[in-house]
Design an enzyme around this catalytic site. Sequence first.
Site, short mmCIF file in Angstrom:
data_model
loop_
_atom_site.label_atom_id
_atom_site.label_comp_id
_atom_site.label_asym_id
_atom_site.label_seq_id
_atom_site.Cartn_x
_atom_site.Cartn_y
_atom_site.Cartn_z
CG HIS A 215 -9.04 6.10 -3.75
ND1 HIS A 215 -7.92 6.14 -4.43
CD2 HIS A 215 -8.70 5.70 -2.63
CE1 HIS A 215 -6.97 5.69 -3.83
NE2 HIS A 215 -7.42 5.32 -2.72
CB SER A 216 -11.00 2.81 -1.90
OG SER A 216 -11.08 3.78 -0.71
CB SER B 18 -1.03 -0.10 1.12
OG SER B 18 -2.29 -0.26 0.73
C1 LIG Z 1 3.20 6.99 0.83
C2 LIG Z 1 1.50 6.92 0.84
N1 LIG Z 1 0.87 8.27 0.94
C3 LIG Z 1 -0.31 8.36 1.01
C4 LIG Z 1 -1.29 7.18 0.84
C5 LIG Z 1 -2.62 7.09 0.92
N2 LIG Z 1 -3.12 7.11 -0.58
C6 LIG Z 1 -3.53 5.73 -0.98
S1 LIG Z 1 -4.11 5.73 -2.79
C7 LIG Z 1 -3.57 7.34 -2.98
C8 LIG Z 1 -3.76 8.17 -4.34
C9 LIG Z 1 -3.04 7.44 -4.99
O1 LIG Z 1 -3.32 8.19 -6.29
P1 LIG Z 1 -2.62 7.53 -7.72
O2 LIG Z 1 -1.44 7.19 -7.63
O3 LIG Z 1 -3.10 8.32 -8.92
O4 LIG Z 1 -3.40 6.21 -8.06
P2 LIG Z 1 -5.18 5.96 -8.32
O5 LIG Z 1 -5.80 5.76 -6.84
O6 LIG Z 1 -5.55 7.22 -8.87
O7 LIG Z 1 -5.16 4.62 -9.11
C10 LIG Z 1 -3.47 8.05 -1.51
C11 LIG Z 1 -2.88 9.47 -1.57
C12 LIG Z 1 -0.23 6.04 0.67
N3 LIG Z 1 -1.13 4.73 0.40
N4 LIG Z 1 1.15 6.01 0.71
#
Ligand SMILES: Cc1ncc(C[n+]2csc(CCOP(=O)(O)OP(=O)(O)O)c2C)c(N)n1
Length: 432
Positions: free
Chosen positions: A322-323, A193
Amino acid sequence: MALRSGLSLLRYISLRTSSRVLSTHINPEINQNGEKTAEFPGAKAPYVTEMKFLNENSYESIPIYRVLDNNGDVILANEEPTLDKETLLNMYKSMVQLNQMDKILYESQRQGRISFYMTNYGEEGMHVGSAAALSPQDLIFAQYREVGVLLYRGMTITELINQCYGNHEDPGKGRHMPVHYGSKQLNVVTISSPLATQMPQAVGAAYAFKRTPDNDRCVICYFGEGAASEGDAFAAFNFAATLDCPVILFCRNNGYAISTPSSEQYRGDGIAARGPSMGLHTIRVDGTDALAVYNAVARARELAVKNKPVLIEAMSYRVGHHSTSDDSTAYRSLEEIQKWTSDENPVQKLRLYLERKGLWNEESEKSLIKESRDFVVRTMQDAEKKKKPHWKEMFEDVYYDMPLKLQKQMHEMEDHLRKYEEHYPMENYEKE
Ligand SMILES: Cc1ncc(C[n+]2csc(CCOP(=O)(O)OP(=O)(O)O)c2C)c(N)n1
Ligand SMILES: [Mg+2]
């Protein structure tokens, strides 16, 4: 004199237009004074006497390569990939199965049967297009929203659902949250994650491939445009380029990182613009067009196995929330979602293409949907009934010899379970 004014005109044109023009129209050996180009250790470039800062408007936007239009018609005949019927149908079937699985597992979370889920709607074209262009030996590092890649690679719906239900058939033994899939047999590294952790790891794996004699494998690393803001992304780009690694860095730009739109996530011309600046072969592709993604990844693979690292930015839209922990209507309009569901639907585009080729029709569509839905429902019900892994598993597999501290915790847990036996449904867990 004529030479000098000719050169300054070229210099003027090059500064007014794109970097591509800069490299083709100026003699790299000579500057505007007829002198040799500067050769600093850190940059070999022409001198200029006009001071000018560059910004994002100094360059043309990187174009988006596509093969199909929104009606599923091939735009330029010689760009149509030569894929056999079986491959095309596998690609399409993986998309439909993915949609059905997403629908049912999303609902199952809502009913409290699993703790968490993430859907893949809108991104199916990037998944099957890229997976079909890879060799089964190529190593996959995924972020979490790439389930179509795993399905196409051969992970079964049963394996995916066992993971989400954390039962004793989950290879991760129930230790992960749902959607953290992995498969040693299929060359899929287990998802983790914390964002972007997979990126330097993928480049490291690619470097190991490079050092293996007669290597013909590459690594593909998927990541979101949000993850690309992590420092690890830059470390990965830089190591990939400077160590000439056999890696394809595949960015899924779906417009959002949870509630942060890409307009707030970065400035400049997206993720693709970082590629040439860091020495990576780069292409931007329409991620809603499975055939364009196929072509781009097939070519990228040819480059990668020759140790030419590639960055692909695939443009799409995250149609779902998103989820299951998110409600995206809080930060975007229904009209926006609708536009991407109807006009730019990757599943629809490939379906129209297959129909035109006489490979698909309404009847095959209906029976595939029914078959996939029934299979997912049955598999989910089975997964739910399977026993959970033995509780001791949570202490194992990290250390070869379990440290004393952990041994102590394990014994405390054992005493606790014996003492309060009636409060724990031990019959639902595997025996030792
Ligand atoms: C280091 C870290 N910071 C914050 C999070 C919380 N987080 C989980 S998914 C996400 C968004 C990611 O967006 P993206 O890379 O564009 O992927 P998408 O969900 O759009 O497929 C965040 C901020 C995390 N999992 N790990
Ligand atoms: Mg995103």
